[in-house]
Design a protein around this motif. Structure first.
Motif, mmCIF file in Angstrom:
data_model
loop_
_atom_site.group_PDB
_atom_site.id
_atom_site.type_symbol
_atom_site.label_atom_id
_atom_site.label_comp_id
_atom_site.label_asym_id
_atom_site.label_seq_id
_atom_site.Cartn_x
_atom_site.Cartn_y
_atom_site.Cartn_z
ATOM 1 N N TYR A 3 2.627 9.331 -12.726
ATOM 2 C CA TYR A 3 2.882 8.833 -14.084
ATOM 3 C C TYR A 3 1.849 7.803 -14.502
ATOM 4 C CZ TYR A 3 5.457 7.165 -18.169
ATOM 5 O OH TYR A 3 5.811 6.824 -19.448
ATOM 6 N N TYR A 4 1.525 6.877 -13.588
ATOM 7 C CA TYR A 4 0.537 5.836 -13.868
ATOM 8 C C TYR A 4 -0.770 6.117 -13.128
ATOM 9 C CZ TYR A 4 4.478 2.953 -15.521
ATOM 10 O OH TYR A 4 5.576 2.465 -16.192
ATOM 11 N N GLY A 5 -1.866 5.699 -13.747
ATOM 12 C CA GLY A 5 -3.165 5.814 -13.084
ATOM 13 C C GLY A 5 -3.866 4.482 -12.931
ATOM 14 N N GLY A 6 -3.392 3.457 -13.666
ATOM 15 C CA GLY A 6 -4.002 2.138 -13.616
ATOM 16 C C GLY A 6 -2.993 1.076 -13.233
ATOM 17 N N ALA A 7 -3.483 0.000 -12.614
ATOM 18 C CA ALA A 7 -2.606 -1.100 -12.212
ATOM 19 C C ALA A 7 -3.352 -2.417 -12.369
ATOM 20 C CB ALA A 7 -2.153 -0.928 -10.767
ATOM 21 N N ASN A 22 9.481 -5.566 -18.314
ATOM 22 C CA ASN A 22 10.673 -5.546 -17.455
ATOM 23 C C ASN A 22 11.305 -4.154 -17.339
ATOM 24 O OD1 ASN A 22 10.559 -8.399 -16.945
ATOM 25 N ND2 ASN A 22 11.377 -8.729 -19.000
ATOM 26 N N SER A 23 10.486 -3.179 -17.054
ATOM 27 C CA SER A 23 10.950 -1.811 -16.871
ATOM 28 C C SER A 23 11.150 -1.558 -15.368
ATOM 29 C CB SER A 23 9.914 -0.829 -17.440
ATOM 30 O OG SER A 23 10.289 0.505 -17.195
ATOM 31 N N LYS A 24 12.402 -1.425 -14.951
ATOM 32 C CA LYS A 24 12.706 -1.195 -13.541
ATOM 33 C C LYS A 24 12.617 0.296 -13.261
ATOM 34 C CE LYS A 24 16.105 -2.402 -9.975
ATOM 35 N NZ LYS A 24 17.404 -3.061 -9.718
ATOM 36 N N GLU A 25 11.673 0.685 -12.398
ATOM 37 C CA GLU A 25 11.385 2.095 -12.191
ATOM 38 C C GLU A 25 11.343 2.435 -10.705
ATOM 39 O OE1 GLU A 25 7.831 3.118 -14.379
ATOM 40 O OE2 GLU A 25 8.406 1.846 -16.070
ATOM 41 N N THR A 26 11.834 3.602 -10.365
ATOM 42 C CA THR A 26 11.774 4.102 -8.993
ATOM 43 C C THR A 26 10.891 5.330 -8.961
ATOM 44 O OG1 THR A 26 13.995 3.270 -8.503
ATOM 45 C CG2 THR A 26 13.108 4.951 -7.032
ATOM 46 N N ARG A 27 9.877 5.284 -8.141
ATOM 47 C CA ARG A 27 8.937 6.401 -7.999
ATOM 48 C C ARG A 27 8.624 6.590 -6.521
ATOM 49 N NH1 ARG A 27 7.471 7.662 -13.010
ATOM 50 N NH2 ARG A 27 7.772 6.056 -14.628
ATOM 51 N N GLY A 28 8.807 7.805 -6.043
ATOM 52 C CA GLY A 28 8.530 8.093 -4.642
ATOM 53 C C GLY A 28 9.344 7.264 -3.685
ATOM 54 N N GLY A 29 10.537 6.834 -4.113
ATOM 55 C CA GLY A 29 11.403 6.057 -3.237
ATOM 56 C C GLY A 29 11.198 4.556 -3.297
ATOM 57 N N SER A 70 0.833 -1.216 0.000
ATOM 58 C CA SER A 70 0.000 0.000 0.000
ATOM 59 C C SER A 70 0.863 1.260 0.000
ATOM 60 C CB SER A 70 -0.924 0.002 1.225
ATOM 61 O OG SER A 70 -1.847 -1.060 1.157
ATOM 62 N N ALA A 71 1.982 1.196 0.730
ATOM 63 C CA ALA A 71 2.879 2.362 0.786
ATOM 64 C C ALA A 71 3.474 2.647 -0.587
ATOM 65 C CB ALA A 71 3.981 2.121 1.813
ATOM 66 N N ALA A 72 3.873 1.589 -1.291
ATOM 67 C CA ALA A 72 4.431 1.770 -2.630
ATOM 68 C C ALA A 72 3.371 2.309 -3.590
ATOM 69 C CB ALA A 72 4.988 0.447 -3.141
ATOM 70 N N MET A 73 2.162 1.795 -3.477
ATOM 71 C CA MET A 73 1.080 2.265 -4.352
ATOM 72 C C MET A 73 0.770 3.741 -4.088
ATOM 73 S SD MET A 73 0.207 -0.160 -6.426
ATOM 74 C CE MET A 73 -1.466 0.149 -7.016
ATOM 75 N N LYS A 74 0.841 4.143 -2.836
ATOM 76 C CA LYS A 74 0.607 5.546 -2.505
ATOM 77 C C LYS A 74 1.695 6.429 -3.103
ATOM 78 C CE LYS A 74 -0.236 8.686 1.363
ATOM 79 N NZ LYS A 74 -0.388 8.795 2.853
ATOM 80 N N ALA A 75 2.942 5.984 -2.969
ATOM 81 C CA ALA A 75 4.065 6.761 -3.503
ATOM 82 C C ALA A 75 3.994 6.852 -5.020
ATOM 83 C CB ALA A 75 5.384 6.122 -3.069
ATOM 84 N N ILE A 114 10.172 -0.758 -8.430
ATOM 85 C CA ILE A 114 9.389 -1.925 -8.849
ATOM 86 C C ILE A 114 9.702 -2.198 -10.315
ATOM 87 C CG2 ILE A 114 7.080 -2.956 -8.991
ATOM 88 C CD1 ILE A 114 6.074 -0.745 -7.115
ATOM 89 N N THR A 115 9.822 -3.470 -10.673
ATOM 90 C CA THR A 115 9.960 -3.849 -12.071
ATOM 91 C C THR A 115 8.576 -4.145 -12.622
ATOM 92 O OG1 THR A 115 12.173 -4.732 -11.740
ATOM 93 C CG2 THR A 115 11.005 -5.454 -13.706
ATOM 94 N N VAL A 116 8.183 -3.420 -13.658
ATOM 95 C CA VAL A 116 6.826 -3.501 -14.176
ATOM 96 C C VAL A 116 6.825 -3.713 -15.686
ATOM 97 C CG1 VAL A 116 5.977 -1.966 -12.355
ATOM 98 C CG2 VAL A 116 6.605 -1.000 -14.588
#
Length: 276
Positions: free
Chosen positions: A69-73, A251-258, A58-63, A261-263
């Motif tokens: 950048y993303y709105g859907g998951a 396989n896009s490794k991304e850092t957002r809000g600290g 939940s913390a990662a989703m909040k960040a 996640i690889t997505v």
């Protein structure tokens, strides 16, 4: 990302073996409702989305939502071929991230084609295709409902790459998909489908008989193009009216809000879950 369905190597091999040629098929209308059934209005989302093996915290989703950048998951709600444990994916998590503004895309990893290379915990056979499709769809609805995804939500059936020129294999897959979709609709859930533009998605888009096929198509075409239109491989009249998703990079490794996640990256213009 790669390991949520098959190994990265295997996915590229099966994708390539299936062939890259794409043919335009006959039109198919976006799914709305069936006679004598009162359907909730569908909720659609248009914008960027991601899918990843395990639902993030939940913390990662909040960040990541704050990043903007993303709105859907996409989340893997069930299926015997689901590749990862889901310790975060609970009804409270769904409610929490929905409150944050996330648009959720339910994905079910059902039985896989009989001619697909490698082993899977659950495979389709010609004899079991119809019954298995109905059983898996009922399970998909139960899993989505338990997470708080209400009737009227879509459930996207994940079908990995296979040789669609193998007629007996393709016929079994289509029988399974039709049964899965028909059962979803009978339970007032919308039918969606994830597959490769060169194989499993192509089989749906180019099928001559459109009876009971999914009304929403999420196609994997790893061309790094953030669009559901300019690289749409089939007829322009197919899967219109907010019925397309495109997985365009993996396989896009991304850092957002600290949080890193690889997505897999998706561009979305299709139904998402109704939560409440």
């Amino acid at each position: 990302m790669a390991e949520h369905r098959q190994s990265r190597k295997r996915r590229y091999i099966t994708w390539g073996v299936a062939g890259a040629a794409v043919l335009a098929g006959a039109g198919i209308a976006a799914q709305t409702s069936t006679a004598a059934t009162v359907w909730p209005a569908q909720k659609t989302y248009t914008g960027r989305a991601f899918d990843t093996c395990t639902a993030p915290s939940s913390a990662a989703m909040k960040a990541w939502k704050t990043d903007g950048y993303y709105g859907g998951a996409a989340v893997y709600v069930g299926g015997k071929n689901r590749g990862c444990a889901q310790p975060n994916l609970t009804a409270s998590w769904v409610k929490s991230v929905n409150t944050l503004g996330w648009k959720l895309i339910p994905l079910y990893v059902g039985a896989q084609p009989p001619c697909q290379t490698g082993s899977s915990p659950e495979k389709i056979t010609a004899a079991t295709a119809t019954s298995l499709g109905a059983t898996d769809a009922a399970d998909a609805v139960a899993k989505a409902s338990a997470l708080g995804m209400k009737a009227g939500s879509p459930i996207y059936l994940d079908m990995e790459a296979y040789d669609i020129t193998n007629k007996s294999c393709n016929d079994a897959v289509l029988a399974y998909v039709r049964s899965f979709s028909k059962t979803l609709r009978a339970k007032t859930y919308r039918a969606g489908y994830y597959g490769f533009s060169s194989s499993s998605a192509k089989a749906i888009a180019t099928a001559t008989n459109k009876t009971d096929l999914p009304g929403n198509l999420w196609y994997a075409l790893w061309d790094k193009k953030d669009t559901t239109t300019t690289d749409w491989p089939w007829g322009a009249t197919q899967f219109t009216d907010h019925s397309r998703g495109h997985q365009y990079q993996v396989n896009s490794k991304e850092t957002r809000g600290g949080y890193t996640i690889t997505v897999d990256r998706d561009t979305w213009d299709a139904p998402v879950a109704l939560v409440g």
